[in-house]
Design a protein around this motif. Structure first.
Motif, PDB file in Angstrom:
ATOM      1  N   VAL A  97     -37.823 -61.739  -1.737  1.00  0.00           N
ATOM      2  CA  VAL A  97     -38.747 -60.906  -2.491  1.00  0.00           C
ATOM      3  C   VAL A  97     -38.914 -59.552  -1.812  1.00  0.00           C
ATOM      4  N   PHE A  98     -38.923 -59.527  -0.499  1.00  0.00           N
ATOM      5  CA  PHE A  98     -39.120 -58.285   0.228  1.00  0.00           C
ATOM      6  C   PHE A  98     -37.802 -57.705   0.742  1.00  0.00           C
ATOM      7  N   ALA A  99     -36.706 -58.064   0.106  1.00  0.00           N
ATOM      8  CA  ALA A  99     -35.396 -57.604   0.555  1.00  0.00           C
ATOM      9  C   ALA A  99     -35.184 -56.120   0.294  1.00  0.00           C
ATOM     10  N   GLY A 100     -35.948 -55.531  -0.593  1.00  0.00           N
ATOM     11  CA  GLY A 100     -35.813 -54.103  -0.861  1.00  0.00           C
ATOM     12  C   GLY A 100     -35.842 -53.818  -2.346  1.00  0.00           C
ATOM     13  N   ASP A 101     -35.971 -52.554  -2.649  1.00  0.00           N
ATOM     14  CA  ASP A 101     -36.031 -52.136  -4.048  1.00  0.00           C
ATOM     15  C   ASP A 101     -34.651 -52.198  -4.690  1.00  0.00           C
ATOM     16  N   TRP A 102     -34.643 -52.327  -6.002  1.00  0.00           N
ATOM     17  CA  TRP A 102     -33.428 -52.306  -6.825  1.00  0.00           C
ATOM     18  C   TRP A 102     -33.627 -51.110  -7.748  1.00  0.00           C
ATOM     19  N   PRO A 103     -33.386 -49.881  -7.258  1.00  0.00           N
ATOM     20  CA  PRO A 103     -33.829 -48.678  -7.944  1.00  0.00           C
ATOM     21  C   PRO A 103     -32.937 -48.157  -9.059  1.00  0.00           C
ATOM     22  N   ARG A 104     -31.785 -48.775  -9.288  1.00  0.00           N
ATOM     23  CA  ARG A 104     -30.898 -48.238 -10.312  1.00  0.00           C
ATOM     24  C   ARG A 104     -29.927 -49.314 -10.789  1.00  0.00           C
ATOM     25  N   PHE A 105     -29.130 -48.968 -11.778  1.00  0.00           N
ATOM     26  CA  PHE A 105     -28.120 -49.883 -12.309  1.00  0.00           C
ATOM     27  C   PHE A 105     -27.230 -50.380 -11.177  1.00  0.00           C
ATOM     28  N   ARG A 106     -27.036 -51.653 -11.091  1.00  0.00           N
ATOM     29  CA  ARG A 106     -26.211 -52.320 -10.079  1.00  0.00           C
ATOM     30  C   ARG A 106     -26.746 -52.193  -8.663  1.00  0.00           C
ATOM     31  N   GLY A 107     -28.068 -51.924  -8.526  1.00  0.00           N
ATOM     32  CA  GLY A 107     -28.698 -52.011  -7.220  1.00  0.00           C
ATOM     33  C   GLY A 107     -28.685 -50.771  -6.360  1.00  0.00           C
ATOM     34  N   PRO A 108     -29.169 -50.923  -5.127  1.00  0.00           N
ATOM     35  CA  PRO A 108     -29.383 -49.777  -4.257  1.00  0.00           C
ATOM     36  C   PRO A 108     -28.123 -48.977  -3.949  1.00  0.00           C
ATOM     37  N   ASN A 109     -26.983 -49.614  -3.846  1.00  0.00           N
ATOM     38  CA  ASN A 109     -25.765 -48.876  -3.519  1.00  0.00           C
ATOM     39  C   ASN A 109     -24.747 -48.883  -4.663  1.00  0.00           C
ATOM     40  N   GLY A 110     -25.160 -49.351  -5.843  1.00  0.00           N
ATOM     41  CA  GLY A 110     -24.294 -49.319  -7.015  1.00  0.00           C
ATOM     42  C   GLY A 110     -23.242 -50.420  -7.082  1.00  0.00           C
ATOM     43  N   THR A 111     -23.288 -51.388  -6.164  1.00  0.00           N
ATOM     44  CA  THR A 111     -22.272 -52.445  -6.141  1.00  0.00           C
ATOM     45  C   THR A 111     -22.693 -53.716  -6.862  1.00  0.00           C
ATOM     46  N   GLY A 112     -23.992 -53.870  -7.152  1.00  0.00           N
ATOM     47  CA  GLY A 112     -24.479 -55.107  -7.758  1.00  0.00           C
ATOM     48  C   GLY A 112     -24.674 -56.215  -6.742  1.00  0.00           C
ATOM     49  N   ILE A 113     -24.633 -55.883  -5.472  1.00  0.00           N
ATOM     50  CA  ILE A 113     -24.770 -56.872  -4.404  1.00  0.00           C
ATOM     51  C   ILE A 113     -26.026 -56.573  -3.604  1.00  0.00           C
TER      52      ILE A 113
END
Length: 87
Positions: free
Chosen positions: A19-35
């Protein structure tokens, strides 16, 4: 008119580290990889399995944005576009 229902079940009974792993601020996640970096996630998620909460929403075609306190999605109904924040 009976609205279509999209069930939002983004937080599937995750442990505290997930739950506290970090924000998911955009499509496919924080770095755009979906991981995500989260560990020990459930192997199965469904309407009645490993579900912490759900909410009925109008239909939409967006990727959710997840922050520490909110989930943001877009939806449409009666030719109107909505941005919905779930606290």
């Amino acid at each position: 008119m009976r609205p279509s229902v999209l069930t939002c079940s983004l937080f599937a009974a995750l442990n505290a580290s997930a739950v506290f792993a970090g924000d998911w601020p955009r499509f496919r996640g924080p770095n755009g990889t979906g991981i995500a970096d989260a560990k020990d996630l459930p192997q199965e998620v469904g309407p009645t399995k490993n579900l912490a909460w759900k909410s009925a929403l109008p239909p939409g075609y967006s990727s959710p944005v997840v922050t520490a306190k909110s989930v943001f999605v877009t939806a449409h109904e009666d030719q109107k576009l909505y941005t919905i924040a779930i606290d």
